[in-house]
Scaffold this motif. Structure first.
Motif, PDB file in Angstrom:
ATOM      1  N   ILE A 178      58.892  50.754  23.890  1.00  0.00           N
ATOM      2  CA  ILE A 178      59.517  50.156  22.871  1.00  0.00           C
ATOM      3  C   ILE A 178      59.693  50.821  21.764  1.00  0.00           C
ATOM      4  CG2 ILE A 178      59.364  47.853  21.762  1.00  0.00           C
ATOM      5  CD1 ILE A 178      57.375  46.845  23.514  1.00  0.00           C
ATOM      6  N   ASP A 181      63.501  50.092  16.001  1.00  0.00           N
ATOM      7  CA  ASP A 181      63.565  48.617  15.526  1.00  0.00           C
ATOM      8  C   ASP A 181      63.306  47.534  16.607  1.00  0.00           C
ATOM      9  OD1 ASP A 181      64.131  49.374  12.959  1.00  0.00           O
ATOM     10  OD2 ASP A 181      66.360  49.460  13.165  1.00  0.00           O
ATOM     11  N   GLU A 182      63.394  47.926  17.863  1.00  0.00           N
ATOM     12  CA  GLU A 182      63.028  47.003  18.652  1.00  0.00           C
ATOM     13  C   GLU A 182      61.339  46.809  18.787  1.00  0.00           C
ATOM     14  OE1 GLU A 182      64.009  44.629  22.088  1.00  0.00           O
ATOM     15  OE2 GLU A 182      65.295  45.945  20.668  1.00  0.00           O
ATOM     16  N   VAL A 185      61.522  43.528  16.835  1.00  0.00           N
ATOM     17  CA  VAL A 185      62.470  42.466  17.877  1.00  0.00           C
ATOM     18  C   VAL A 185      61.401  41.872  18.830  1.00  0.00           C
ATOM     19  CG1 VAL A 185      64.099  41.974  19.710  1.00  0.00           C
ATOM     20  CG2 VAL A 185      64.721  43.620  17.787  1.00  0.00           C
ATOM     21  N   GLN A 186      60.565  42.893  19.405  1.00  0.00           N
ATOM     22  CA  GLN A 186      59.413  42.354  20.114  1.00  0.00           C
ATOM     23  C   GLN A 186      57.957  41.995  19.601  1.00  0.00           C
ATOM     24  OE1 GLN A 186      59.432  44.031  24.135  1.00  0.00           O
ATOM     25  NE2 GLN A 186      61.455  44.859  24.126  1.00  0.00           N
ATOM     26  N   ARG A 203      56.931  54.291  18.422  1.00  0.00           N
ATOM     27  CA  ARG A 203      57.275  53.623  19.640  1.00  0.00           C
ATOM     28  C   ARG A 203      55.937  53.049  19.931  1.00  0.00           C
ATOM     29  NH1 ARG A 203      60.271  57.811  22.723  1.00  0.00           N
ATOM     30  NH2 ARG A 203      61.161  58.313  20.731  1.00  0.00           N
TER      31      ARG A 203
END
Length: 453
Positions: A178, A181-182, A185-186, A203
């Motif tokens: 991940i 910016d994800e 989101v997660q 990450r």
């Protein structure tokens, strides 16, 4: 490493004995050997090269205080002339000698232009199982050391992810990531908050391996690839070796390699929050409030207490699976080094039986660890007037304990072990050169092997 240690049955005899057995051994030697040792003023400790009548090397004697110490023979491989040697030792000493022999060969020479061309000696041991096992442990130690020793410019979050991918490929595991910016989101906000100031995108690396029907063990490793301290910037001396602040990630990858190489019957998950704690216009500020994956809000008292921030999101995720055990490794506090020094890793545990098992395992294989207390009366030191908690107390005392108490808030139901390690040798010891080092991974592996095999 196969060329340094093999299961053949030939070579110059290498006799390794303890100092307490030296006199009895000497009395059984030829008059020529006794005379040679006397004339060379051999003191009954250390290395002696014994020739035959033609002046050729006939046998080698190495006398140590404790041959069951896994590092007692750590410098021997670099002291001997090139050639193959056949080990002669007490059966219970062969395993520690084999490990020490291999880790003693370690050298981090990636950035050295004129690399040494000297050929190291090889050791023959007439036991295939011991040879194969020693190689597996030495390879895991080497992986951990190499990752820690690599400068930050070549060991950023993407590089940690690559190391995990290579392990997964070798042992038929899987890796998910991940990135950037994800993470928001997660719902991994604290990992993102710490790493967002760096051009090296933060990450979460998620490695899985093994049969899902087996008991699950989840490893979590702090992967702060370089720690400037953030806006609460470290002084130059404190920043010098901060390439090692991803030592927790290096440790869980080394431990994962051991688990996979031995095919332990567990369902393994490895979570590594990988970031750089950098300084930029969007860096996390003292006084900011962040909301963690668990939902707890945290007021940032100090941006240099960032390791616990990236770990807390990963630990919250780790508990979602309801594993049998969560173990994290982190180069978390200088306070632990003040308490125990650099060579004895401290750990905390919520389960007395697990703590005792890991301690006992380490004591048998020269991988000592020391349990520290999760002293709950210190918990109110995290009180904040504007958030659920702060990321560190305002006073400096008991720093290793308070850091562990912070993390404990994110692991409520699962048995948990937290290692606070140096990940670095600050002096040369037998088989342990200056630089990156693996602490506690052999102890934890032996505990896991005894528990789940």
């Amino acid at each position: 490493m196969n060329n340094l240690l093999n299961a053949q049955n030939g070579g110059t005899p290498l006799i390794i004995i303890e100092k307490s057995a030296y006199q009895a051994w000497l009395e059984n030697q030829t008059e020529q050997s006794q005379t040679w040792l006397s004339n060379t003023q051999f003191s009954g400790k250390g290395l002696a090269l014994i020739p035959n009548n033609q002046g050729e090397l006939s046998q080698v004697l190495f006398v140590v205080t404790d041959a069951s110490d896994f590092f007692a023979c750590g410098d021997l491989i670099k002291q001997l002339p090139q050639g193959q040697y056949l080990l002669q030792a007490e059966p219970e000493h062969i395993e520690p000698i084999s490990f020490g022999w291999l880790v003693g060969a370690y050298q981090f020479d990636r950035y050295i232009s004129n690399k040494s061309t000297k050929q190291l000696a090889s050791l023959a041991i007439n036991n295939v199982d011991i040879v194969e096992n020693a190689i597996k442990f030495a390879q895991a130690t080497t992986l951990t050391r190499d990752l820690v020793n690599t400068p930050a410019a070549d060991m950023m979050p993407v590089d940690i992810a690559q190391a995990a991918l290579e392990l997964a490929e070798k042992f038929n595991g899987n890796v998910k990531q991940i990135i950037g910016d994800e993470l928001l989101v997660q719902n991994y906000p604290t990992i993102h908050a710490v790493g967002r100031a760096s051009i090296h995108t933060p990450r979460l690396v998620d490695l899985t391996w093994g049969d899902s029907k087996n008991p699950q063990v989840t490893l979590v490793g702090k992967g702060v690839c370089f720690d400037s301290g953030g806006l609460d910037m470290k002084p130059a001396a404190g920043m010098r070796n901060m390439k090692k602040d991803m030592g927790g990630a290096a440790h869980v990858l080394g431990l994962a390699q051991l688990i996979m190489a031995h095919n332990l019957p567990i369902n393994l998950r490895v979570l590594i929050p990988a970031v750089e704690n950098a300084v930029s216009s969007n860096a996390l500020r003292p006084g900011d409030v962040v909301t963690t994956r668990k939902g707890l809000t945290v007021e940032i008292h100090n941006t240099d207490a960032e390791g616990r921030l990236v770990l807390c999101d990963a630990l919250a995720e780790a508990e979602n699976d309801e594993p049998e055990l969560i173990i994290d490794f982190a180069t978390l506090t200088g306070a632990m080094r003040v308490a125990l020094g650099t060579e004895l890793p401290g750990f905390f545990s919520t389960n007395d039986e697990v703590a005792a098992g890991i301690t006992l395992a380490g004591s048998k294989i020269s991988d000592p660890v020391w349990r520290m207390p999760l002293y709950s009366p210190y918990d109110n030191m995290f009180d904040s007037t504007i958030a659920d908690m702060t990321n560190c107390p305002t006073q400096p005392f008991g720093g290793a304990i308070t850091a562990a108490l912070y993390l404990q808030r994110f692991v409520e139901k699962t048995d948990w072990v937290h290692f606070d390690v140096m990940a670095f040798n600050v002096r040369h010891l037998s088989g342990r050169p200056l630089g990156g080092e693996a602490f506690g991974i052999r102890a934890v592996f032996d505990y896991l092997a005894a528990r789940f095999n």
